[in-house]
Scaffold this active site. Structure first.
Site, PDB file in Angstrom:
ATOM      1  N   TYR A  12       0.911  -1.240  -0.193  1.00  0.00           N
ATOM      2  CA  TYR A  12      -0.161   0.056  -0.077  1.00  0.00           C
ATOM      3  C   TYR A  12       0.669   1.244  -0.083  1.00  0.00           C
ATOM      4  CZ  TYR A  12      -3.670  -3.437   1.582  1.00  0.00           C
ATOM      5  OH  TYR A  12      -4.573  -4.324   1.622  1.00  0.00           O
ATOM      6  N   HIS A  65       0.319 -11.748   1.687  1.00  0.00           N
ATOM      7  CA  HIS A  65      -0.582 -10.881   1.113  1.00  0.00           C
ATOM      8  C   HIS A  65      -1.397 -11.729  -0.119  1.00  0.00           C
ATOM      9  CE1 HIS A  65      -1.465  -6.454   0.138  1.00  0.00           C
ATOM     10  NE2 HIS A  65      -2.545  -7.024  -0.104  1.00  0.00           N
TER      11      HIS A  65
HETATM   12  N1  LIG Z   1      -5.650  -8.702   1.371  1.00  0.00           N
HETATM   13  C1  LIG Z   1      -5.963  -8.201   0.169  1.00  0.00           C
HETATM   14  O1  LIG Z   1      -5.547  -8.624  -0.872  1.00  0.00           O
HETATM   15  C2  LIG Z   1      -6.845  -6.873   0.225  1.00  0.00           C
HETATM   16  C3  LIG Z   1      -7.733  -6.392  -1.023  1.00  0.00           C
HETATM   17  C4  LIG Z   1      -8.206  -5.294  -1.045  1.00  0.00           C
HETATM   18  C5  LIG Z   1      -8.583  -4.558   0.149  1.00  0.00           C
HETATM   19  N2  LIG Z   1      -7.883  -5.182   1.458  1.00  0.00           N
HETATM   20  C6  LIG Z   1      -7.998  -4.328   2.584  1.00  0.00           C
HETATM   21  O2  LIG Z   1      -9.459  -4.338   2.860  1.00  0.00           O
HETATM   22  C7  LIG Z   1      -9.799  -2.690   3.137  1.00  0.00           C
HETATM   23  C8  LIG Z   1     -10.982  -2.237   2.488  1.00  0.00           C
HETATM   24  O3  LIG Z   1     -11.371  -2.834   1.024  1.00  0.00           O
HETATM   25  P1  LIG Z   1     -11.702  -1.613  -0.006  1.00  0.00           P
HETATM   26  O4  LIG Z   1     -11.097  -0.298   0.474  1.00  0.00           O
HETATM   27  O5  LIG Z   1     -11.010  -2.142  -1.185  1.00  0.00           O
HETATM   28  O6  LIG Z   1     -13.100  -1.597  -0.044  1.00  0.00           O
HETATM   29  P2  LIG Z   1     -14.371  -1.112   1.100  1.00  0.00           P
HETATM   30  O7  LIG Z   1     -13.862  -0.916   2.258  1.00  0.00           O
HETATM   31  O8  LIG Z   1     -15.391  -2.347   0.492  1.00  0.00           O
HETATM   32  O9  LIG Z   1     -14.792   0.326   0.314  1.00  0.00           O
HETATM   33  C9  LIG Z   1     -13.995   1.423   0.515  1.00  0.00           C
HETATM   34  C10 LIG Z   1     -15.031   2.572  -0.206  1.00  0.00           C
HETATM   35  O10 LIG Z   1     -16.382   2.632   0.546  1.00  0.00           O
HETATM   36  C11 LIG Z   1     -16.227   4.042   0.999  1.00  0.00           C
HETATM   37  N3  LIG Z   1     -17.224   4.157   2.199  1.00  0.00           N
HETATM   38  C12 LIG Z   1     -16.727   3.750   3.444  1.00  0.00           C
HETATM   39  N4  LIG Z   1     -17.442   3.844   4.364  1.00  0.00           N
HETATM   40  C13 LIG Z   1     -18.550   4.374   3.785  1.00  0.00           C
HETATM   41  C14 LIG Z   1     -19.903   4.959   4.211  1.00  0.00           C
HETATM   42  N5  LIG Z   1     -20.169   4.596   5.497  1.00  0.00           N
HETATM   43  N6  LIG Z   1     -21.049   5.196   3.469  1.00  0.00           N
HETATM   44  C15 LIG Z   1     -20.431   5.304   2.115  1.00  0.00           C
HETATM   45  N7  LIG Z   1     -19.382   4.980   1.595  1.00  0.00           N
HETATM   46  C16 LIG Z   1     -18.458   4.626   2.582  1.00  0.00           C
HETATM   47  C17 LIG Z   1     -15.177   4.847   1.131  1.00  0.00           C
HETATM   48  O11 LIG Z   1     -15.236   6.012   0.729  1.00  0.00           O
HETATM   49  P3  LIG Z   1     -13.985   7.109   1.146  1.00  0.00           P
HETATM   50  O12 LIG Z   1     -12.613   6.515   0.432  1.00  0.00           O
HETATM   51  O13 LIG Z   1     -14.334   8.306   0.550  1.00  0.00           O
HETATM   52  O14 LIG Z   1     -13.729   7.169   2.447  1.00  0.00           O
HETATM   53  C18 LIG Z   1     -14.436   3.918  -0.294  1.00  0.00           C
HETATM   54  O15 LIG Z   1     -14.668   4.354  -1.432  1.00  0.00           O
HETATM   55  C19 LIG Z   1      -8.660  -1.907   2.280  1.00  0.00           C
HETATM   56  O16 LIG Z   1      -8.494  -0.660   2.298  1.00  0.00           O
HETATM   57  C20 LIG Z   1      -7.423  -2.891   2.550  1.00  0.00           C
HETATM   58  O17 LIG Z   1      -7.067  -2.566   3.877  1.00  0.00           O
HETATM   59  C21 LIG Z   1      -6.928  -5.963   1.406  1.00  0.00           C
END
Ligand SMILES: NC(=O)c1ccc[n+]([C@@H]2O[C@H](COP(=O)([O-])OP(=O)(O)OC[C@H]3O[C@@H](n4cnc5c(N)ncnc54)[C@H](OP(=O)(O)O)[C@@H]3O)[C@@H](O)[C@H]2O)c1
Length: 279
Positions: free
Chosen positions: A52, A111
């Site tokens: 990241y 990862h």
């Molecule tokens: N292990 C892996 O391979 C892997 C892969 C992908 C992700 N991850 C981890 O999982 C975390 C979460 O996944 P993600 O970031 O891809 O997607 P997510 O958490 O499903 O969605 C994030 C999005 O939702 C929005 N959001 C958050 N809270 C909200 C609410 N209450 N109302 C409306 N919209 C809202 C955010 O907006 P804003 O940005 O405007 O706040 C952002 O655009 C990542 O950040 C990472 O730490 C791990």
């Protein structure tokens, strides 16, 4: 936020707070501000990764937060490029700790699996880091059922979680059943389907019944499940607070039935993210 502390999931000697802050696609000052805000609101679980490019910002936020280290859960991850040898893994681990300004992390994850990796050697190296007290627990992410079985049953690694994509639009019942049978938590990434859950009509209708938002409904559906933690990413303080408040939503059987009926074949993160893995 006492409930965030008490609702931790016990696994391999650690307690993982069920709601964490995801930090993918946030870097520098934006990431630092988001983590500072989350810690001030009561988040005690931060998810980062060397890939990241934000461990330095996460580390700066933790350092300035005043939150006691023992009260905080920090997960970071080693990228497939660094799985080639124990030295490469150790090099990546040392760099992560330095950027995070910590002397240990709580969870260190593979990862993504890599076709080129030697899984027993990789997990052996992680286990040594655990024995040395530099990570309190080890785990995996994006592991298929077959790979998970190999790690748990053939290698007998003390896997503390499998972090995978899981949300209202994606079925993970097979992996979840296996994880539950081994008392291993599922850490749900993309718990809001990368934000798509916030504009889903079915979830919005359920939310109206409970004076909640569609995003809160999506999160509570996950948090209601045994052995499931969720790490929504939110850069805005209001969204971070709203996601914490998802705990207060009570879903009923009718709601769960409507969510169960949503199409569950939507995977938004391509396994192709790791260049040599397509299974
Ligand atoms: N292990 C892996 O391979 C892997 C892969 C992908 C992700 N991850 C981890 O999982 C975390 C979460 O996944 P993600 O970031 O891809 O997607 P997510 O958490 O499903 O969605 C994030 C999005 O939702 C929005 N959001 C958050 N809270 C909200 C609410 N209450 N109302 C409306 N919209 C809202 C955010 O907006 P804003 O940005 O405007 O706040 C952002 O655009 C990542 O950040 C990472 O730490 C791990």
């Amino acid at each position: 936020m006492d409930h965030l502390q008490t609702q931790g999931i016990q696994t391999q000697g650690i307690s993982v707070p069920r709601l964490g802050l995801g930090t993918f696609r946030m870097q520098g000052d934006v990431c630092r501000a988001a983590v500072e805000s989350a810690l001030a609101l009561g988040y005690r679980h931060i998810d980062t990764a060397e890939m990241y490019g934000n461990e330095d910002a996460v580390g700066a936020a933790i350092a300035s937060s005043g939150v006691a280290r023992k009260d905080l859960h920090v997960t970071t991850k080693v990228w497939p490029d660094n799985l080639g040898s124990p030295d490469a893994i150790r090099g990546a681990f040392d760099a992560s700790l330095k950027k995070l300004r910590l002397d240990h992390v709580d969870l260190y994850l593979v990862h993504w699996p890599s076709r080129r990796m030697n899984l027993p050697v990789v997990l052996e190296t992680l286990m040594k880091l655990k024995q040395e007290g530099r990570t309190r627990a080890v785990g995996v992410a994006n592991f298929t059922l077959a790979l998970l079985k190999s790690a748990v049953e053939d290698i007998s690694a003390p896997i503390a979680c499998n972090q995978i994509e899981y949300h209202v639009m994606l079925d993970q019942s097979k992996v979840l059943a296996y994880l539950r049978s081994k008392s291993i938590p599922l850490v749900a990434y993309c718990p809001l389907a990368q934000g798509r859950a916030a504009s889903n009509d079915t979830l919005a209708a359920i939310g109206r019944k409970h004076n909640a938002s569609a995003a809160q409904v999506a999160l509570k559906w996950l948090l209601d499940q045994d052995g499931v933690a969720a790490i929504p990413k939110a850069s805005r303080k209001e969204s971070q607070q709203a996601n914490l408040d998802a705990y207060k939503v009570t879903l009923d059987d009718e709601d769960r039935k409507a969510i169960a009926a949503l199409p569950k074949n939507n995977r938004f993160v391509s396994p192709g993210v790791a260049p040599d893995w397509d299974a």
